[in-house]
Design a protein around this motif. Structure first.
Motif, PDB file in Angstrom:
ATOM      1  N   ASP A  44       0.852  -1.190   0.000  1.00  0.00           N
ATOM      2  CA  ASP A  44       0.000   0.000   0.000  1.00  0.00           C
ATOM      3  C   ASP A  44       0.887   1.239   0.000  1.00  0.00           C
ATOM      4  O   ASP A  44       1.897   1.288   0.714  1.00  0.00           O
ATOM      5  N   ALA A  45       0.526   2.242  -0.782  1.00  0.00           N
ATOM      6  CA  ALA A  45       1.353   3.458  -0.896  1.00  0.00           C
ATOM      7  C   ALA A  45       1.532   4.160   0.445  1.00  0.00           C
ATOM      8  O   ALA A  45       2.645   4.592   0.780  1.00  0.00           O
ATOM      9  N   ASP A  46       0.461   4.280   1.226  1.00  0.00           N
ATOM     10  CA  ASP A  46       0.583   4.946   2.526  1.00  0.00           C
ATOM     11  C   ASP A  46       1.460   4.139   3.478  1.00  0.00           C
ATOM     12  O   ASP A  46       2.326   4.689   4.159  1.00  0.00           O
ATOM     13  N   ALA A  47       1.240   2.823   3.514  1.00  0.00           N
ATOM     14  CA  ALA A  47       2.058   1.969   4.375  1.00  0.00           C
ATOM     15  C   ALA A  47       3.521   2.021   3.936  1.00  0.00           C
ATOM     16  O   ALA A  47       4.433   2.039   4.773  1.00  0.00           O
ATOM     17  N   GLY A  48       3.738   2.074   2.629  1.00  0.00           N
ATOM     18  CA  GLY A  48       5.099   2.186   2.114  1.00  0.00           C
ATOM     19  C   GLY A  48       5.765   3.480   2.538  1.00  0.00           C
ATOM     20  O   GLY A  48       6.955   3.505   2.872  1.00  0.00           O
ATOM     21  N   CYS A  49       5.000   4.548   2.555  1.00  0.00           N
ATOM     22  CA  CYS A  49       5.509   5.844   3.002  1.00  0.00           C
ATOM     23  C   CYS A  49       5.899   5.780   4.474  1.00  0.00           C
ATOM     24  O   CYS A  49       6.963   6.246   4.870  1.00  0.00           O
ATOM     25  N   TRP A  50       5.021   5.192   5.271  1.00  0.00           N
ATOM     26  CA  TRP A  50       5.296   5.101   6.707  1.00  0.00           C
ATOM     27  C   TRP A  50       6.492   4.197   6.970  1.00  0.00           C
ATOM     28  O   TRP A  50       7.339   4.509   7.805  1.00  0.00           O
ATOM     29  N   ALA A  51       6.593   3.086   6.233  1.00  0.00           N
ATOM     30  CA  ALA A  51       7.734   2.188   6.405  1.00  0.00           C
ATOM     31  C   ALA A  51       9.033   2.894   6.007  1.00  0.00           C
ATOM     32  O   ALA A  51      10.065   2.743   6.668  1.00  0.00           O
ATOM     33  N   GLU A  52       8.979   3.673   4.942  1.00  0.00           N
ATOM     34  CA  GLU A  52      10.159   4.428   4.505  1.00  0.00           C
ATOM     35  C   GLU A  52      10.597   5.418   5.588  1.00  0.00           C
ATOM     36  O   GLU A  52      11.787   5.568   5.868  1.00  0.00           O
ATOM     37  N   ALA A  53       9.633   6.094   6.198  1.00  0.00           N
ATOM     38  CA  ALA A  53       9.953   7.059   7.259  1.00  0.00           C
ATOM     39  C   ALA A  53      10.619   6.366   8.444  1.00  0.00           C
ATOM     40  O   ALA A  53      11.600   6.875   9.001  1.00  0.00           O
ATOM     41  N   ILE A  54      10.103   5.217   8.822  1.00  0.00           N
ATOM     42  CA  ILE A  54      10.689   4.480   9.944  1.00  0.00           C
ATOM     43  C   ILE A  54      12.067   3.954   9.558  1.00  0.00           C
ATOM     44  O   ILE A  54      12.995   3.966  10.363  1.00  0.00           O
ATOM     45  N   ASP A  55      12.218   3.521   8.310  1.00  0.00           N
ATOM     46  CA  ASP A  55      13.524   3.052   7.852  1.00  0.00           C
ATOM     47  C   ASP A  55      14.547   4.181   7.922  1.00  0.00           C
ATOM     48  O   ASP A  55      15.668   3.989   8.406  1.00  0.00           O
ATOM     49  N   GLU A  56      14.158   5.365   7.457  1.00  0.00           N
ATOM     50  CA  GLU A  56      15.074   6.517   7.505  1.00  0.00           C
ATOM     51  C   GLU A  56      15.377   6.947   8.936  1.00  0.00           C
ATOM     52  O   GLU A  56      16.505   7.318   9.248  1.00  0.00           O
ATOM     53  N   GLY A  57      14.360   6.906   9.805  1.00  0.00           N
ATOM     54  CA  GLY A  57      14.535   7.395  11.164  1.00  0.00           C
ATOM     55  C   GLY A  57      15.136   6.401  12.138  1.00  0.00           C
ATOM     56  O   GLY A  57      15.855   6.781  13.064  1.00  0.00           O
ATOM     57  N   TYR A  58      14.852   5.112  11.930  1.00  0.00           N
ATOM     58  CA  TYR A  58      15.264   4.097  12.902  1.00  0.00           C
ATOM     59  C   TYR A  58      16.034   2.934  12.280  1.00  0.00           C
ATOM     60  O   TYR A  58      16.787   2.271  12.970  1.00  0.00           O
ATOM     61  N   GLY A  59      15.774   2.676  10.995  1.00  0.00           N
ATOM     62  CA  GLY A  59      16.419   1.555  10.324  1.00  0.00           C
ATOM     63  C   GLY A  59      15.610   0.280  10.414  1.00  0.00           C
ATOM     64  O   GLY A  59      15.477  -0.288  11.493  1.00  0.00           O
ATOM     65  N   LEU A  60      15.059  -0.140   9.286  1.00  0.00           N
ATOM     66  CA  LEU A  60      14.310  -1.395   9.275  1.00  0.00           C
ATOM     67  C   LEU A  60      15.231  -2.605   9.370  1.00  0.00           C
ATOM     68  O   LEU A  60      14.771  -3.711   9.617  1.00  0.00           O
ATOM     69  N   GLN A  61      16.524  -2.414   9.192  1.00  0.00           N
ATOM     70  CA  GLN A  61      17.466  -3.510   9.326  1.00  0.00           C
ATOM     71  C   GLN A  61      17.770  -3.815  10.787  1.00  0.00           C
ATOM     72  O   GLN A  61      18.408  -4.811  11.096  1.00  0.00           O
ATOM     73  N   THR A  62      17.270  -2.967  11.706  1.00  0.00           N
ATOM     74  CA  THR A  62      17.450  -3.208  13.135  1.00  0.00           C
ATOM     75  C   THR A  62      16.166  -3.797  13.706  1.00  0.00           C
ATOM     76  O   THR A  62      15.064  -3.500  13.225  1.00  0.00           O
ATOM     77  N   LEU A  63      16.289  -4.618  14.720  1.00  0.00           N
ATOM     78  CA  LEU A  63      15.116  -5.210  15.349  1.00  0.00           C
ATOM     79  C   LEU A  63      14.203  -4.141  15.960  1.00  0.00           C
ATOM     80  O   LEU A  63      12.991  -4.185  15.748  1.00  0.00           O
ATOM     81  N   PRO A  64      14.747  -3.138  16.666  1.00  0.00           N
ATOM     82  CA  PRO A  64      13.846  -2.093  17.203  1.00  0.00           C
ATOM     83  C   PRO A  64      13.129  -1.314  16.107  1.00  0.00           C
ATOM     84  O   PRO A  64      11.943  -1.009  16.229  1.00  0.00           O
ATOM     85  N   GLY A  65      13.817  -0.987  15.026  1.00  0.00           N
ATOM     86  CA  GLY A  65      13.185  -0.261  13.926  1.00  0.00           C
ATOM     87  C   GLY A  65      12.109  -1.081  13.247  1.00  0.00           C
ATOM     88  O   GLY A  65      11.020  -0.582  12.939  1.00  0.00           O
ATOM     89  N   LEU A  66      12.389  -2.350  13.007  1.00  0.00           N
ATOM     90  CA  LEU A  66      11.414  -3.238  12.382  1.00  0.00           C
ATOM     91  C   LEU A  66      10.199  -3.421  13.284  1.00  0.00           C
ATOM     92  O   LEU A  66       9.054  -3.345  12.824  1.00  0.00           O
ATOM     93  N   ALA A  67      10.431  -3.632  14.572  1.00  0.00           N
ATOM     94  CA  ALA A  67       9.321  -3.797  15.519  1.00  0.00           C
ATOM     95  C   ALA A  67       8.463  -2.538  15.572  1.00  0.00           C
ATOM     96  O   ALA A  67       7.234  -2.611  15.584  1.00  0.00           O
ATOM     97  N   LEU A  68       9.102  -1.399  15.580  1.00  0.00           N
ATOM     98  CA  LEU A  68       8.384  -0.130  15.610  1.00  0.00           C
ATOM     99  C   LEU A  68       7.520   0.035  14.368  1.00  0.00           C
ATOM    100  O   LEU A  68       6.343   0.412  14.446  1.00  0.00           O
TER     101      LEU A  68
END
Length: 146
Positions: A44-68
């Motif tokens: 979903d475009a909105d979910a993708g936007c939110w995931a991108e923001a969390i990736d930039e801010g916290y890192g989706l490659q980290t467990l805390p960022g992914l969990a968040l």
């Protein structure tokens, strides 16, 4: 996870959405001990936007960022899916107000295999306030992004 972390992630994601910083579709794959895998698509475009923001801010490659990220998306999903939760949040011109009990539940309850909150579990963990109570016990407020 602390409720404040989830609140900060929500604000970061809303800001990215307001700036239309769309992220790419993502496929998350989790290998299970039984040899099977669980795949979660963020298409979903909105979910993708939110995931991108969390990736930039916290890192989706980290467990805390992914969990968040997964908790944030699960919170948005359950708010849209479960009408009984409506008294626990309010969308205003300034942003959104989340009842502290809802934010606490979203920060601590487990996600299911599809990265969603169980409706019965989240409902059971919250004593449903009246709409007046939702706004009085210091709800967590998130302002609209500039």
């Amino acid at each position: 996870m602390a409720p404040g972390d989830l609140l900060a992630a929500w604000s970061l994601a809303r800001r990215a959405a307001a700036l239309e910083l769309w992220g790419p579709p993502r496929l998350l794959r989790f290998d299970r001990p039984d040899g099977e895998a669980t795949e979660i698509a963020i298409a979903d475009a909105d979910a993708g936007c939110w995931a991108e923001a969390i990736d930039e801010g916290y890192g989706l490659q980290t467990l805390p960022g992914l969990a968040l990220c997964l908790r944030l998306l699960a919170l948005v999903e359950i708010l849209a899916r479960v009408p009984a939760l409506a008294p626990l949040f309010d969308v205003t011109p300034e942003g959104i107000e989340l009842h502290p009990a809802l934010l606490d539940a979203a920060a601590t309850l487990p996600l299911d295999a599809g990265a969603r909150f169980d409706e019965a579990a989240i409902s059971a963990s919250i004593v449903a306030p009246t709409p007046a109570r939702c706004r009085r016990p210091a709800p967590h407020r998130m302002r609209r992004a500039p």
